[in-house]
Scaffold this motif. Structure first.
Motif, mmCIF file in Angstrom:
data_model
loop_
_atom_site.group_PDB
_atom_site.id
_atom_site.type_symbol
_atom_site.label_atom_id
_atom_site.label_comp_id
_atom_site.label_asym_id
_atom_site.label_seq_id
_atom_site.Cartn_x
_atom_site.Cartn_y
_atom_site.Cartn_z
ATOM 1 N N GLN A 1 -2.199 62.808 125.566
ATOM 2 C CA GLN A 1 -2.225 63.743 126.687
ATOM 3 C C GLN A 1 -1.035 63.559 127.630
ATOM 4 O O GLN A 1 -0.862 64.324 128.566
ATOM 5 N N SER A 2 -0.237 62.538 127.376
ATOM 6 C CA SER A 2 0.924 62.298 128.215
ATOM 7 C C SER A 2 2.084 63.189 127.796
ATOM 8 O O SER A 2 2.412 63.301 126.604
ATOM 9 N N ALA A 3 2.746 63.801 128.785
ATOM 10 C CA ALA A 3 3.910 64.637 128.504
ATOM 11 C C ALA A 3 5.104 63.800 128.062
ATOM 12 O O ALA A 3 6.091 64.350 127.552
ATOM 13 N N LEU A 4 5.016 62.497 128.227
ATOM 14 C CA LEU A 4 6.120 61.605 127.878
ATOM 15 C C LEU A 4 5.923 60.952 126.515
ATOM 16 O O LEU A 4 6.688 60.067 126.138
ATOM 17 N N VAL A 5 4.906 61.394 125.766
ATOM 18 C CA VAL A 5 4.613 60.815 124.455
ATOM 19 C C VAL A 5 4.480 61.933 123.426
ATOM 20 O O VAL A 5 3.721 62.878 123.610
ATOM 21 N N ASN A 6 5.246 61.828 122.348
ATOM 22 C CA ASN A 6 5.164 62.755 121.219
ATOM 23 C C ASN A 6 4.426 62.035 120.094
ATOM 24 O O ASN A 6 4.871 60.988 119.627
ATOM 25 N N MET A 7 3.286 62.607 119.643
ATOM 26 C CA MET A 7 2.451 61.900 118.675
ATOM 27 C C MET A 7 2.192 62.731 117.430
ATOM 28 O O MET A 7 2.062 63.961 117.488
ATOM 29 N N THR A 8 2.106 62.032 116.297
ATOM 30 C CA THR A 8 1.743 62.648 115.022
ATOM 31 C C THR A 8 1.241 61.532 114.112
ATOM 32 O O THR A 8 1.062 60.393 114.542
ATOM 33 N N ASN A 9 0.993 61.850 112.847
ATOM 34 C CA ASN A 9 0.619 60.816 111.885
ATOM 35 C C ASN A 9 1.047 61.241 110.490
ATOM 36 O O ASN A 9 1.368 62.415 110.256
ATOM 37 N N GLY A 10 1.075 60.292 109.577
ATOM 38 C CA GLY A 10 1.500 60.603 108.220
ATOM 39 C C GLY A 10 1.563 59.363 107.358
ATOM 40 O O GLY A 10 1.121 58.275 107.752
ATOM 41 N N HIS A 11 2.129 59.530 106.158
ATOM 42 C CA HIS A 11 2.186 58.445 105.182
ATOM 43 C C HIS A 11 3.553 57.752 105.145
ATOM 44 O O HIS A 11 3.631 56.558 104.846
ATOM 45 N N ARG A 12 4.612 58.498 105.433
ATOM 46 C CA ARG A 12 5.980 57.996 105.331
ATOM 47 C C ARG A 12 6.716 58.318 106.626
ATOM 48 O O ARG A 12 6.761 59.474 107.052
ATOM 49 N N VAL A 13 7.286 57.296 107.244
ATOM 50 C CA VAL A 13 7.982 57.468 108.518
ATOM 51 C C VAL A 13 9.387 56.889 108.387
ATOM 52 O O VAL A 13 9.553 55.738 107.979
ATOM 53 N N ASP A 14 10.386 57.702 108.729
ATOM 54 C CA ASP A 14 11.781 57.250 108.699
ATOM 55 C C ASP A 14 12.386 57.474 110.081
ATOM 56 O O ASP A 14 12.308 58.584 110.628
ATOM 57 N N VAL A 15 12.978 56.412 110.621
ATOM 58 C CA VAL A 15 13.522 56.457 111.974
ATOM 59 C C VAL A 15 15.006 56.124 111.925
ATOM 60 O O VAL A 15 15.407 55.126 111.325
ATOM 61 N N LYS A 16 15.815 56.982 112.574
ATOM 62 C CA LYS A 16 17.241 56.728 112.716
ATOM 63 C C LYS A 16 17.533 56.530 114.194
ATOM 64 O O LYS A 16 17.212 57.380 115.025
ATOM 65 N N LEU A 17 18.152 55.411 114.516
ATOM 66 C CA LEU A 17 18.467 55.049 115.893
ATOM 67 C C LEU A 17 19.973 55.172 116.120
ATOM 68 O O LEU A 17 20.772 54.865 115.231
ATOM 69 N N ASP A 18 20.341 55.584 117.320
ATOM 70 C CA ASP A 18 21.752 55.807 117.620
ATOM 71 C C ASP A 18 22.545 54.503 117.665
ATOM 72 O O ASP A 18 23.735 54.485 117.380
ATOM 73 N N LYS A 19 21.868 53.408 118.020
ATOM 74 C CA LYS A 19 22.533 52.111 118.059
ATOM 75 C C LYS A 19 21.599 51.043 117.506
ATOM 76 O O LYS A 19 20.380 51.242 117.443
ATOM 77 N N LYS A 20 22.172 49.938 117.097
ATOM 78 C CA LYS A 20 21.350 48.857 116.551
ATOM 79 C C LYS A 20 20.357 48.373 117.605
ATOM 80 O O LYS A 20 20.739 48.073 118.741
#
Length: 297
Positions: free
Chosen positions: A242-261
């Motif tokens: 319910q927070s406007a500052l949190v984007n939520m979902t769910n699934g089986h495979r999650v891939d995250v790319k970060l701009d910096k280490k």
């Protein structure tokens, strides 16, 4: 009768200690269990593999979330023995999420006589986790708390370092869930959960179930202490989604790319900085002894 095995982080205290555990096991007829004591959680996998090779029918894990995570990671993929958790650590989120007793006699009774529950585990960059993993705020908090302070002051370390961790800023993040883009933008934390409750009994993932074959995913866009206070307050008194500052979902495979280490964490253990997170679910991969009433919770 097949032997049972004990993998114990000897630096962790719990009720009457390991001498009490030996006596309680003897009272149950286990006078000579396979016994492995370690002084660092990273030494646990070797002990688990030895116990499995010796034919252990049950693995008792004495320690906190870090020790449990290392043991889960070392379990074989085919026919792993069930584990019983004896929560002797500073943080015991795995145990508390499953409703395990926080006293030694009670925890051992469940480990020896409780019900077997099949559970999912997550895998991040090749390592299993039972509770949660993530990058950003949570990893910075854990790394700061682990830099000697946690051993001195326990749970207070997490609160003490929390404010500093909120000042870590945001960065550009791209998150794909089941090969579809879920988020692209500035974020301060990416958290992936198999279980829902974090320190203090706060629910980070209200709908998380450890046996549904899915991982819960939260991307937090909060910047600075005040916005993080809003997020944590929403977690404590309502639902995280319910927070406007949190984007939520769910699934089986999650891939995250970060701009910096960026450092990441799994089950409270910090890991070296990286720009990529590859996270997958392993459905019903482990068996854990739980109280009978927790079979469907």
């Amino acid at each position: 009768m097949k032997p049972i095995a004990v993998v114990a982080h000897a630096e962790k205290s719990f009720d009457g200690g390991l001498s009490q555990l030996r006596q309680l096991l003897a009272d149950e007829g286990y006078d000579d269990p396979l016994w492995y004591e370690i002084d660092k959680s990273r030494k646990a996998p070797k002990c688990v593999r030895k116990a499995v090779d010796e034919g252990a029918s049950l693995l008792l894990v004495w320690g906190g979330d870090g020790t449990v995570q290392r043991c889960l990671d070392a379990l074989p993929k085919t026919e792993p023995p069930p584990i019983g958790v004896l929560p002797a650590g500073t943080a015991n989120l795995f145990a508390s999420n499953l409703g395990l007793p926080m006293d030694l006699p009670g925890a051992l009774a469940v480990a020896l006589h409780g019900a077997d529950r099949r559970l999912d585990v997550g895998r991040i960059n090749g390592e299993r986790f039972g509770v949660m993993a993530g990058a950003g705020f949570d990893a910075r908090l854990i790394a700061d708390a682990d830099s000697g302070m946690k051993d001195r002051v326990g749970r207070v370390a997490y609160a003490w370092t929390g404010l500093r961790a909120t000042r870590g800023g945001r960065q550009r993040v791209v998150v794909e869930v089941d090969e579809r883009r879920s988020f692209k933008g500035q974020a301060s934390c990416v958290l992936v959960g198999n279980l829902g409750t974090i320190t203090g009994g706060i629910s980070a993932f209200d709908d998380a179930r450890p046996d549904d074959g899915r991982l819960e995913v939260a991307v937090v866009t909060a910047a600075g202490p005040w916005q993080w206070a809003r997020v944590l307050t929403r977690m404590a008194v309502g639902r995280s989604d319910q927070s406007a500052l949190v984007n939520m979902t769910n699934g089986h495979r999650v891939d995250v790319k970060l701009d910096k280490k960026t450092p990441y964490e799994l089950d409270g253990g910090d890991r070296p900085a990286t720009r990529r997170l590859k996270i997958r679910i392993e459905p019903l991969a482990i068996t854990v002894r739980v109280p009978v009433g927790e079979l469907t919770s």
